[in-house]
Design a protein around this motif. Structure first.
Motif, PDB file in Angstrom:
ATOM      1  N   THR A 123       3.407   5.415 -11.707  1.00 22.74           N
ATOM      2  CA  THR A 123       3.193   5.144 -10.276  1.00 22.74           C
ATOM      3  C   THR A 123       4.415   4.490  -9.624  1.00 22.74           C
ATOM      4  O   THR A 123       4.272   3.556  -8.836  1.00 22.74           O
ATOM      5  CB  THR A 123       1.974   4.213 -10.098  1.00 22.74           C
ATOM      6  N   GLN A 128       4.116  -3.692  -9.210  1.00 21.64           N
ATOM      7  CA  GLN A 128       5.033  -3.667  -8.070  1.00 21.64           C
ATOM      8  C   GLN A 128       5.730  -5.002  -7.842  1.00 21.64           C
ATOM      9  O   GLN A 128       6.552  -5.145  -6.948  1.00 21.64           O
ATOM     10  CB  GLN A 128       4.252  -3.250  -6.820  1.00 21.64           C
ATOM     11  N   GLU A 153      -1.376  13.853  -9.331  1.00 20.69           N
ATOM     12  CA  GLU A 153      -2.785  14.250  -9.173  1.00 20.69           C
ATOM     13  C   GLU A 153      -2.883  15.771  -9.034  1.00 20.69           C
ATOM     14  O   GLU A 153      -3.824  16.386  -9.519  1.00 20.69           O
ATOM     15  CB  GLU A 153      -3.390  13.575  -7.927  1.00 20.69           C
ATOM     16  N   ILE A 154      -1.888  16.328  -8.362  1.00 22.98           N
ATOM     17  CA  ILE A 154      -1.884  17.780  -8.158  1.00 22.98           C
ATOM     18  C   ILE A 154      -1.382  18.483  -9.418  1.00 22.98           C
ATOM     19  O   ILE A 154      -1.964  19.476  -9.861  1.00 22.98           O
ATOM     20  CB  ILE A 154      -1.030  18.136  -6.919  1.00 22.98           C
ATOM     21  N   THR A 164       0.804  -1.232   0.000  1.00 23.20           N
ATOM     22  CA  THR A 164       0.000   0.000   0.000  1.00 23.20           C
ATOM     23  C   THR A 164       0.832   1.275   0.000  1.00 23.20           C
ATOM     24  O   THR A 164       0.330   2.321  -0.374  1.00 23.20           O
ATOM     25  CB  THR A 164      -0.955   0.042   1.209  1.00 23.20           C
ATOM     26  N   LYS A 206       3.362   9.484  -7.604  1.00 24.82           N
ATOM     27  CA  LYS A 206       1.976   9.061  -7.852  1.00 24.82           C
ATOM     28  C   LYS A 206       0.977  10.104  -7.364  1.00 24.82           C
ATOM     29  O   LYS A 206       0.047  10.475  -8.088  1.00 24.82           O
ATOM     30  CB  LYS A 206       1.740   7.720  -7.151  1.00 24.82           C
ATOM     31  N   LYS A 207       1.177  10.577  -6.153  1.00 26.38           N
ATOM     32  CA  LYS A 207       0.224  11.535  -5.603  1.00 26.38           C
ATOM     33  C   LYS A 207       0.477  12.950  -6.137  1.00 26.38           C
ATOM     34  O   LYS A 207      -0.462  13.742  -6.272  1.00 26.38           O
ATOM     35  CB  LYS A 207       0.268  11.539  -4.072  1.00 26.38           C
ATOM     36  N   PRO A 247       1.490   8.867   1.240  1.00 26.10           N
ATOM     37  CA  PRO A 247       0.180   8.892   0.582  1.00 26.10           C
ATOM     38  C   PRO A 247      -0.822   9.835   1.264  1.00 26.10           C
ATOM     39  O   PRO A 247      -1.459  10.650   0.599  1.00 26.10           O
ATOM     40  CB  PRO A 247      -0.278   7.430   0.660  1.00 26.10           C
ATOM     41  N   ASP A 281       5.210   6.628  -4.179  1.00 23.75           N
ATOM     42  CA  ASP A 281       4.063   7.322  -3.593  1.00 23.75           C
ATOM     43  C   ASP A 281       4.119   8.812  -3.898  1.00 23.75           C
ATOM     44  O   ASP A 281       3.104   9.434  -4.202  1.00 23.75           O
ATOM     45  CB  ASP A 281       4.067   7.157  -2.063  1.00 23.75           C
ATOM     46  N   PRO A 301      -3.338  -3.168  -6.113  1.00 16.29           N
ATOM     47  CA  PRO A 301      -3.237  -2.326  -7.312  1.00 16.29           C
ATOM     48  C   PRO A 301      -3.266  -0.844  -6.943  1.00 16.29           C
ATOM     49  O   PRO A 301      -3.564  -0.479  -5.807  1.00 16.29           O
ATOM     50  CB  PRO A 301      -4.453  -2.728  -8.139  1.00 16.29           C
ATOM     51  N   GLN A 302      -2.937  -0.013  -7.920  1.00 12.83           N
ATOM     52  CA  GLN A 302      -2.825   1.417  -7.653  1.00 12.83           C
ATOM     53  C   GLN A 302      -3.893   2.233  -8.380  1.00 12.83           C
ATOM     54  O   GLN A 302      -3.957   3.445  -8.233  1.00 12.83           O
ATOM     55  CB  GLN A 302      -1.424   1.901  -8.043  1.00 12.83           C
ATOM     56  N   MET A 303      -4.653   1.533  -9.212  1.00 17.84           N
ATOM     57  CA  MET A 303      -5.778   2.183  -9.880  1.00 17.84           C
ATOM     58  C   MET A 303      -6.980   1.234  -9.746  1.00 17.84           C
ATOM     59  O   MET A 303      -6.874   0.212  -9.074  1.00 17.84           O
ATOM     60  CB  MET A 303      -5.446   2.445 -11.347  1.00 17.84           C
ATOM     61  N   ALA A 323      -5.405   5.875   0.197  1.00 13.86           N
ATOM     62  CA  ALA A 323      -4.655   6.898  -0.537  1.00 13.86           C
ATOM     63  C   ALA A 323      -3.615   6.290  -1.462  1.00 13.86           C
ATOM     64  O   ALA A 323      -2.973   7.008  -2.234  1.00 13.86           O
ATOM     65  CB  ALA A 323      -3.994   7.875   0.434  1.00 13.86           C
ATOM     66  N   CYS A 324      -3.455   4.965  -1.434  1.00  7.22           N
ATOM     67  CA  CYS A 324      -2.515   4.323  -2.361  1.00  7.22           C
ATOM     68  C   CYS A 324      -3.063   4.335  -3.782  1.00  7.22           C
ATOM     69  O   CYS A 324      -2.321   4.090  -4.721  1.00  7.22           O
ATOM     70  CB  CYS A 324      -2.179   2.896  -1.912  1.00  7.22           C
ATOM     71  N   PHE A 325      -4.337   4.632  -3.954  1.00  5.52           N
ATOM     72  CA  PHE A 325      -4.913   4.684  -5.297  1.00  5.52           C
ATOM     73  C   PHE A 325      -4.725   6.057  -5.937  1.00  5.52           C
ATOM     74  O   PHE A 325      -4.716   7.074  -5.246  1.00  5.52           O
ATOM     75  CB  PHE A 325      -6.408   4.343  -5.262  1.00  5.52           C
ATOM     76  N   THR A 326      -4.603   6.031  -7.263  1.00  2.00           N
ATOM     77  CA  THR A 326      -4.535   7.274  -8.007  1.00  2.00           C
ATOM     78  C   THR A 326      -5.411   7.177  -9.240  1.00  2.00           C
ATOM     79  O   THR A 326      -5.300   6.193  -9.966  1.00  2.00           O
ATOM     80  CB  THR A 326      -3.085   7.636  -8.382  1.00  2.00           C
ATOM     81  N   PRO A 327      -6.296   8.117  -9.515  1.00  2.00           N
ATOM     82  CA  PRO A 327      -6.692   9.146  -8.555  1.00  2.00           C
ATOM     83  C   PRO A 327      -7.545   8.511  -7.458  1.00  2.00           C
ATOM     84  O   PRO A 327      -7.933   7.352  -7.562  1.00  2.00           O
ATOM     85  CB  PRO A 327      -7.500  10.113  -9.418  1.00  2.00           C
ATOM     86  N   ASN A 328      -7.867   9.286  -6.450  1.00  2.00           N
ATOM     87  CA  ASN A 328      -8.626   8.745  -5.311  1.00  2.00           C
ATOM     88  C   ASN A 328      -9.724   9.722  -4.904  1.00  2.00           C
ATOM     89  O   ASN A 328      -9.975   9.946  -3.732  1.00  2.00           O
ATOM     90  CB  ASN A 328      -7.653   8.462  -4.161  1.00  2.00           C
ATOM     91  N   GLU A 375       0.313   2.994 -14.969  1.00  2.00           N
ATOM     92  CA  GLU A 375       0.466   2.213 -13.742  1.00  2.00           C
ATOM     93  C   GLU A 375       1.611   1.219 -13.904  1.00  2.00           C
ATOM     94  O   GLU A 375       1.597   0.379 -14.807  1.00  2.00           O
ATOM     95  CB  GLU A 375      -0.837   1.469 -13.418  1.00  2.00           C
ATOM     96  N   PRO A 412       3.757  18.524   0.641  1.00  2.00           N
ATOM     97  CA  PRO A 412       4.344  18.570   1.987  1.00  2.00           C
ATOM     98  C   PRO A 412       5.817  18.987   1.926  1.00  2.00           C
ATOM     99  O   PRO A 412       6.496  18.718   0.934  1.00  2.00           O
ATOM    100  CB  PRO A 412       4.234  17.112   2.461  1.00  2.00           C
ATOM    101  N   MET A 414       0.336  13.664   1.222  1.00  2.00           N
ATOM    102  CA  MET A 414       0.153  14.339  -0.069  1.00  2.00           C
ATOM    103  C   MET A 414      -1.320  14.500  -0.405  1.00  2.00           C
ATOM    104  O   MET A 414      -1.725  15.507  -0.981  1.00  2.00           O
ATOM    105  CB  MET A 414       0.896  13.586  -1.157  1.00  2.00           C
ATOM    106  N   GLU A 415      -2.120  13.494  -0.058  1.00  2.00           N
ATOM    107  CA  GLU A 415      -3.543  13.579  -0.373  1.00  2.00           C
ATOM    108  C   GLU A 415      -4.239  14.647   0.485  1.00  2.00           C
ATOM    109  O   GLU A 415      -5.322  15.124   0.133  1.00  2.00           O
ATOM    110  CB  GLU A 415      -4.205  12.215  -0.199  1.00  2.00           C
TER     111      GLU A 415
END
Lengths: 426, 426
Positions: free
Chosen positions: B144, B169, B154-155, A145, B150-151, A379, B147, A168-170, A345-350, B166, B112, A382-383
């Motif tokens: 990805t 891992q 999104e920004i 994660t 990946k995050k 995660p 972390d 998974p990440q998505m 928060a390990c998913f992108t986007p979330n 993706e 952050p 940043m989220e």
């Protein structure tokens, strides 16, 4: 009541007895100061007080007894590990120690200093020989994660064999296929260590047991919508924490009984605080026992926590596994579906997480949200930016807090939280 | 030679002209101090000096010209993005600005503080309007791999549309299936933005162009095995950095010419240092232009860097895509296979990387390994433990360094590196 002498058992488990005595003394004092000092607690919390007092004693003895009967204990760190499969073979799923600042010196020999407190903690607990749960585990299950845990499990594996599930990440069809494969492979692993097959009958029961626990926790959550809340945030957090290691059937029964009491309280307008106490939604990194710092500060600063948008909270209880499956395949698909809904928060986007937080804030009539992340928890830290933005759009006051397990920043946090509550009160 | 006035182009691209002038002045000075001060440089480096001097000028002009012809520019941050597919449709793949401490104030408004320097940098470059490459890109592709990125994507997506691939891992068949799906979807995306189909013919050419570039870089790498090395580590790093944004055909030709010269040098025993200069293998986080701090310190402390086990180095050039595919499907499979071999620290477990580092240390007759990670780069900072252990087992001295893009720690790093070199010399 005199406590039983568990030292022979702890010794057999390979614990560091002296360090463990110190740990229990510190935890006992913290629990007394933080929990037992609360006023107007529901009577049902006595069960939780007992469970926590016996967390390293009676509960471990139970695990050792079930192991003697040939049942397996599986230790985990994450809500992604499908407990249903473990229950199906008569196994027990336990969360491993990860919430206290312990064994840091040992942990920092193998981990970078700027590793999140939760990861340092589980490594420290293992290296310092202070977690009876990991010692009692027949299998330790990690997952991918976050970078920190993913890489730390490689190191933990040098000290205790660690089976890692790939998350998974998505959330595309491809991701679901990957996750389905992981669930099936984990099922085979569980069957292998248990020496028993998972059948439609025992898996149906496993699903029901896990769902019943979630239903009890959902009921508890719903009761906290009452104004004033019939239970403190600290106590509700404790219930969610203990959900990870208590016997699920006994736990469910006890929480349903607690909920009966809370329902009476709510009907009679009895709460643990005054009506106009600011209601806070906590959101962010999980809080493992005994990480009670932030809710303790919040609730001793004149507010009440009414919900936890966290893995130790709503994230682990929101979704049930569908119970109408006839075949093993149906049930596996239902498990796959349920776990794919988790908005980690390990998913992108979330984005769905932002929606969930907004919904919770509304449903629980929260006056403000405190987004907490463990320092170096990438995660969630940043989220937090998107969370804050999403809440601002709805006019919901938000405070972002970053902290570790130490108490050095307690004063500073209290100042910030008090200022936030002042603002929330308007 | 007077430089052309690119300010109208930069303005058109939406750059912050004043900040950009300052940036170029700082970079120009750093390049002069670090690169042009080196002695006995190969003549072939003049091409690289020119490319770097025109990195924000002529090269951007070229991109704008190819865009006018309807070709697309794709900006990337990672060696996972299959350049072959972009080349197939006549597109250009460019690495985006991420190596300088810039726009930090802007970046820290959305990220952050304890975010790795590379991520802060690309966000800072974008928010401060200082990277002509991202401005010129028709598509920005993220991935990805960690972390943080990946995050952060999104920004970043709020400011520039970012397409995210993706990356699995693990390396099971399931992971390969996931990655295959990602490659196919990316192919469709590339076709969509280019308005052209990928055919066996143009993909064959794309594969050849990317492979030829890799072959030139492999040849350069091999030539550094000579004792003494015919080229400095700083210069070789620069070649690998420029590989990410120069025109691939021209670049390949120029590097082959440079290699001819280095081959002559090696034959004649001509090197940039004395025979007995300690040979260092750099390993770890990627170094994007102008992140030259560590090799500069190493090479001004009496040692030479002979190889980079890094994405800006061996990791991006080690493997070729098989060129014997007849059908589009064959070629896609070959691309999938090639990229699945990458031993990024995002994989768990990642034992093959330890093997690769050991092999490199042996092949390049390295006297020691410096493992570098950007501060808060979790995958590489955590994997450093296994790297160090794996090298210790082979008796290879290892120094672990963590740093960011600032110069505040330069003195301290120099002291540590000098002490390490003293030890290595024995």
């Amino acid at each position: 009541m005199e406590q039983k002498d568990y030292r022979p058992m702890w010794k057999e488990l390979g614990l560091n007895l002296e360090g463990h005595d110190q740990l229990l003394a510190v935890l006992g004092k913290a629990y007394k100061d933080i929990y037992l000092s609360q006023e107007n607690r529901p009577k049902g919390m006595q069960y939780l007080d007992f469970v926590i007092s016996e967390a390293h004693g009676l509960r471990i003895e139970e695990l050792m007894e079930t192991k003697k009967k040939g049942n397996k204990v599986v230790g985990t760190f994450c809500v992604y590990v499908p407990e249903e499969l473990i229950l199906a073979v008569g196994g027990t799923c336990v969360g491993l120690c990860a919430g206290a600042e312990i064994g840091i010196d040992e942990a920092e020999k193998v981990l970078p200093r700027n590793t999140c407190a939760l990861i340092k903690s589980f490594m420290g607990f293992k290296l310092a020989g202070l977690c009876p749960y990991i010692q009692a585990s027949d299998l330790v299950v990690g997952e991918t994660t976050c970078d920190g845990k993913k890489k730390a499990y490689e190191i933990l594996n040098d000290y205790k064999e660690t089976y890692v599930m790939e998350i998974p990440q998505m959330k595309t069809e491809r991701d679901r296929a990957l996750w389905r494969g992981e669930v099936v492979q984990f099922k085979e692993k569980v069957e292998e260590i248990a020496g028993r097959r998972i059948t439609p009958e025992n898996l149906r029961q496993g699903i029901k047991t896990a769902n019943d626990k979630r239903r009890a926790l959902q009921r508890l959550s719903t009761l906290r919508k009452a104004i004033p809340s019939p239970i403190s945030g600290l106590d509700a957090l404790l219930v969610n924490q203990i959900a990870f290691y208590d016997d699920p059937l006994r736990f469910t029964k006890s929480i349903q009984a607690l909920c009966d009491e809370l329902e009476d309280r709510a009907k009679n307008g009895v709460g643990v605080v005054k009506n106009r106490t600011p209601r806070i939604l906590m959101s962010g990194s999980p809080m493992a026992v005994p990480n009670w710092k932030i809710p303790f500060i919040v609730e001793t600063s004149g507010a009440i926590v009414v919900a936890e948008e966290s893995c130790v909270g709503e994230r682990s209880t929101r979704d049930l596994v569908k119970e109408d499956g006839k075949t093993l395949d149906d049930m596996i698909e239902a498990i796959v579906d349920r776990y794919m809904k988790i908005d980690c928060a390990c998913f992108t986007p979330n984005e769905e997480r932002i929606g969930h937080i907004r919904d919770l804030a509304k449903e629980f009539k929260a006056d403000g949200v405190i987004h907490y992340n463990i320092q170096f928890c990438t995660p969630y830290s940043m989220e937090a930016y998107k969370v804050e933005k999403g809440l601002q759009q709805k006019g919901i006051p938000t405070l972002k807090i970053e902290s570790d397990y130490g108490m050095e920043d307690a004063g500073q946090l209290k100042t910030r939280i008090e200022a936030f509550l002042e603002m929330v009160r308007g």
